[in-house]
Design a protein around this motif. Structure first.
Motif, PDB file in Angstrom:
ATOM      1  N   PHE A 173      46.388  31.072  37.492  1.00  0.00           N
ATOM      2  CA  PHE A 173      47.035  29.898  38.062  1.00  0.00           C
ATOM      3  C   PHE A 173      48.268  30.252  38.885  1.00  0.00           C
ATOM      4  CE2 PHE A 173      44.917  28.024  34.254  1.00  0.00           C
ATOM      5  CZ  PHE A 173      43.960  27.314  34.962  1.00  0.00           C
ATOM      6  N   LYS A 174      48.827  31.422  38.649  1.00  0.00           N
ATOM      7  CA  LYS A 174      50.005  31.852  39.418  1.00  0.00           C
ATOM      8  C   LYS A 174      49.547  32.880  40.450  1.00  0.00           C
ATOM      9  CE  LYS A 174      52.921  31.196  35.400  1.00  0.00           C
ATOM     10  NZ  LYS A 174      53.604  31.846  34.306  1.00  0.00           N
ATOM     11  N   TYR A 175      49.532  32.475  41.697  1.00  0.00           N
ATOM     12  CA  TYR A 175      49.103  33.364  42.765  1.00  0.00           C
ATOM     13  C   TYR A 175      49.851  33.012  44.038  1.00  0.00           C
ATOM     14  CZ  TYR A 175      46.253  29.240  43.686  1.00  0.00           C
ATOM     15  OH  TYR A 175      45.834  27.958  43.907  1.00  0.00           O
ATOM     16  N   GLU A 176      49.997  34.000  44.894  1.00  0.00           N
ATOM     17  CA  GLU A 176      50.613  33.767  46.194  1.00  0.00           C
ATOM     18  C   GLU A 176      49.544  33.474  47.236  1.00  0.00           C
ATOM     19  OE1 GLU A 176      53.486  36.649  47.432  1.00  0.00           O
ATOM     20  OE2 GLU A 176      54.253  36.867  45.391  1.00  0.00           O
ATOM     21  N   ASN A 177      48.394  34.096  47.072  1.00  0.00           N
ATOM     22  CA  ASN A 177      47.284  33.940  48.001  1.00  0.00           C
ATOM     23  C   ASN A 177      46.028  33.722  47.162  1.00  0.00           C
ATOM     24  OD1 ASN A 177      45.293  34.152  49.913  1.00  0.00           O
ATOM     25  ND2 ASN A 177      45.959  36.129  50.710  1.00  0.00           N
ATOM     26  N   ILE A 178      45.296  32.647  47.402  1.00  0.00           N
ATOM     27  CA  ILE A 178      44.117  32.336  46.588  1.00  0.00           C
ATOM     28  C   ILE A 178      43.059  33.436  46.682  1.00  0.00           C
ATOM     29  CG2 ILE A 178      42.954  30.946  48.347  1.00  0.00           C
ATOM     30  CD1 ILE A 178      42.948  30.327  44.549  1.00  0.00           C
ATOM     31  N   ALA A 179      43.031  34.180  47.778  1.00  0.00           N
ATOM     32  CA  ALA A 179      42.062  35.277  47.904  1.00  0.00           C
ATOM     33  C   ALA A 179      42.324  36.366  46.866  1.00  0.00           C
ATOM     34  CB  ALA A 179      42.104  35.858  49.304  1.00  0.00           C
ATOM     35  N   SER A 180      43.559  36.461  46.385  1.00  0.00           N
ATOM     36  CA  SER A 180      43.867  37.477  45.373  1.00  0.00           C
ATOM     37  C   SER A 180      43.230  37.164  44.028  1.00  0.00           C
ATOM     38  CB  SER A 180      45.381  37.635  45.216  1.00  0.00           C
ATOM     39  OG  SER A 180      45.938  36.460  44.639  1.00  0.00           O
ATOM     40  N   VAL A 181      42.858  35.907  43.801  1.00  0.00           N
ATOM     41  CA  VAL A 181      42.231  35.529  42.533  1.00  0.00           C
ATOM     42  C   VAL A 181      40.894  36.239  42.365  1.00  0.00           C
ATOM     43  CG1 VAL A 181      41.230  33.606  41.232  1.00  0.00           C
ATOM     44  CG2 VAL A 181      43.406  33.316  42.410  1.00  0.00           C
ATOM     45  N   SER A 182      40.102  36.284  43.423  1.00  0.00           N
ATOM     46  CA  SER A 182      38.792  36.938  43.325  1.00  0.00           C
ATOM     47  C   SER A 182      38.913  38.459  43.265  1.00  0.00           C
ATOM     48  CB  SER A 182      37.891  36.523  44.481  1.00  0.00           C
ATOM     49  OG  SER A 182      38.465  36.875  45.712  1.00  0.00           O
ATOM     50  N   MET A 183      40.082  38.995  43.550  1.00  0.00           N
ATOM     51  CA  MET A 183      40.293  40.438  43.466  1.00  0.00           C
ATOM     52  C   MET A 183      40.929  40.850  42.141  1.00  0.00           C
ATOM     53  SD  MET A 183      39.107  41.865  46.094  1.00  0.00           S
ATOM     54  CE  MET A 183      37.816  40.692  46.442  1.00  0.00           C
ATOM     55  N   SER A 184      41.078  39.907  41.227  1.00  0.00           N
ATOM     56  CA  SER A 184      41.642  40.211  39.913  1.00  0.00           C
ATOM     57  C   SER A 184      40.605  40.924  39.056  1.00  0.00           C
ATOM     58  CB  SER A 184      42.093  38.916  39.229  1.00  0.00           C
ATOM     59  OG  SER A 184      40.968  38.108  38.958  1.00  0.00           O
ATOM     60  N   LEU A 185      41.011  41.339  37.873  1.00  0.00           N
ATOM     61  CA  LEU A 185      40.087  42.023  36.956  1.00  0.00           C
ATOM     62  C   LEU A 185      38.885  41.143  36.637  1.00  0.00           C
ATOM     63  CD1 LEU A 185      39.376  44.400  35.137  1.00  0.00           C
ATOM     64  CD2 LEU A 185      40.712  43.305  33.327  1.00  0.00           C
ATOM     65  N   GLY A 186      39.120  39.864  36.329  1.00  0.00           N
ATOM     66  CA  GLY A 186      38.024  38.950  36.047  1.00  0.00           C
ATOM     67  C   GLY A 186      37.095  38.784  37.234  1.00  0.00           C
ATOM     68  N   GLY A 187      37.651  38.729  38.427  1.00  0.00           N
ATOM     69  CA  GLY A 187      36.849  38.620  39.641  1.00  0.00           C
ATOM     70  C   GLY A 187      35.982  39.841  39.866  1.00  0.00           C
ATOM     71  N   MET A 188      36.545  41.007  39.596  1.00  0.00           N
ATOM     72  CA  MET A 188      35.768  42.243  39.745  1.00  0.00           C
ATOM     73  C   MET A 188      34.633  42.312  38.724  1.00  0.00           C
ATOM     74  SD  MET A 188      36.738  44.024  42.226  1.00  0.00           S
ATOM     75  CE  MET A 188      37.704  43.106  43.375  1.00  0.00           C
ATOM     76  N   VAL A 189      34.923  41.919  37.492  1.00  0.00           N
ATOM     77  CA  VAL A 189      33.886  41.898  36.455  1.00  0.00           C
ATOM     78  C   VAL A 189      32.788  40.917  36.855  1.00  0.00           C
ATOM     79  CG1 VAL A 189      33.389  41.297  34.047  1.00  0.00           C
ATOM     80  CG2 VAL A 189      35.420  42.637  34.606  1.00  0.00           C
ATOM     81  N   PHE A 190      33.190  39.742  37.340  1.00  0.00           N
ATOM     82  CA  PHE A 190      32.208  38.765  37.799  1.00  0.00           C
ATOM     83  C   PHE A 190      31.329  39.348  38.896  1.00  0.00           C
ATOM     84  CE2 PHE A 190      31.489  35.854  41.400  1.00  0.00           C
ATOM     85  CZ  PHE A 190      30.366  35.229  40.909  1.00  0.00           C
ATOM     86  N   MET A 191      31.948  39.978  39.903  1.00  0.00           N
ATOM     87  CA  MET A 191      31.162  40.527  41.008  1.00  0.00           C
ATOM     88  C   MET A 191      30.212  41.624  40.546  1.00  0.00           C
ATOM     89  SD  MET A 191      33.500  40.423  44.422  1.00  0.00           S
ATOM     90  CE  MET A 191      35.135  40.769  43.799  1.00  0.00           C
ATOM     91  N   LEU A 192      30.655  42.479  39.629  1.00  0.00           N
ATOM     92  CA  LEU A 192      29.772  43.529  39.103  1.00  0.00           C
ATOM     93  C   LEU A 192      28.607  42.921  38.321  1.00  0.00           C
ATOM     94  CD1 LEU A 192      32.339  46.235  37.956  1.00  0.00           C
ATOM     95  CD2 LEU A 192      30.629  46.446  39.764  1.00  0.00           C
ATOM     96  N   LEU A 193      28.888  41.923  37.502  1.00  0.00           N
ATOM     97  CA  LEU A 193      27.814  41.272  36.749  1.00  0.00           C
ATOM     98  C   LEU A 193      26.854  40.528  37.678  1.00  0.00           C
ATOM     99  CD1 LEU A 193      29.688  39.948  33.596  1.00  0.00           C
ATOM    100  CD2 LEU A 193      27.993  41.778  33.704  1.00  0.00           C
TER     101      LEU A 193
END
Length: 178
Positions: A93-113
């Protein structure tokens, strides 16, 4: 990538105002389903159109056209559920750029799965297609492999949809968010 940017980050888009949703009479299950449909509808429309036009350009029709459109519909459902669920499990919920959300650890795990899910589904489907089209005469062993393959595709895609959505709903209901 499109799912990571739009579906995975949908819960995080609420940002610091998520507390308003938590205090409102909106059920978290309904909230999560709205995030699922927010991404599922446009992604599915785009992917079905892309697959259909690609098949037309390659002069494919009949069984292969139906299989590819059916496969993309199944994958759109499961990847969208995976994205919405993981976005609820790992919101940022705390981000400067919404694109950084998908580059987080959870986003990376999601993309790999999601990549693994697509690869697994297409690999099994390719084997089924090979057995159906290139083996001389379908024996009982090949028919069993085809049935088991179809069941595996359906099972893994249902689990990829259901488990993250259930876990994400529980996480949102528990309120154990950053």
């Amino acid at each position: 990538a499109v799912s990571a940017r739009f579906i995975y980050s949908a819960v995080s888009l609420e940002g610091q105002a998520f507390w308003l949703i938590r205090t409102s009479p909106v059920d978290m299950k309904r909230f999560l389903w709205s995030k699922f449909f927010y991404g599922f509808v446009p992604v599915t429309f785009m992917m079905v159109l892309l697959i259909f036009l690609t098949n037309l350009a390659m002069d494919m029709s009949g069984l292969l056209m139906l299989l590819s459109i059916g496969t993309i519909l199944i994958l759109c459902i499961s990847v969208s559920g995976l994205g919405a669920g993981f976005g609820a499990i790992y919101p940022k919920f705390k981000y400067e750029n919404i694109a950084s959300v998908s580059m987080s650890l959870g986003g990376m795990v999601f993309m790999l799965l999601a990549f693994s899910l697509v690869t697994f589904t297409l690999t099994i489907e390719a084997w089924i297609f090979y057995l159906y089209n290139f083996k001389a005469g379908l024996g009982i062993f090949q028919k069993i492999q085809i049935v088991v393959g179809v069941m595996m595709i359906l099972l893994i895609n249902v689990l990829a949809f259901y488990l993250p959505m259930k876990m994400g709903r529980k996480k949102l209901e528990a309120g154990l968010l950053e």
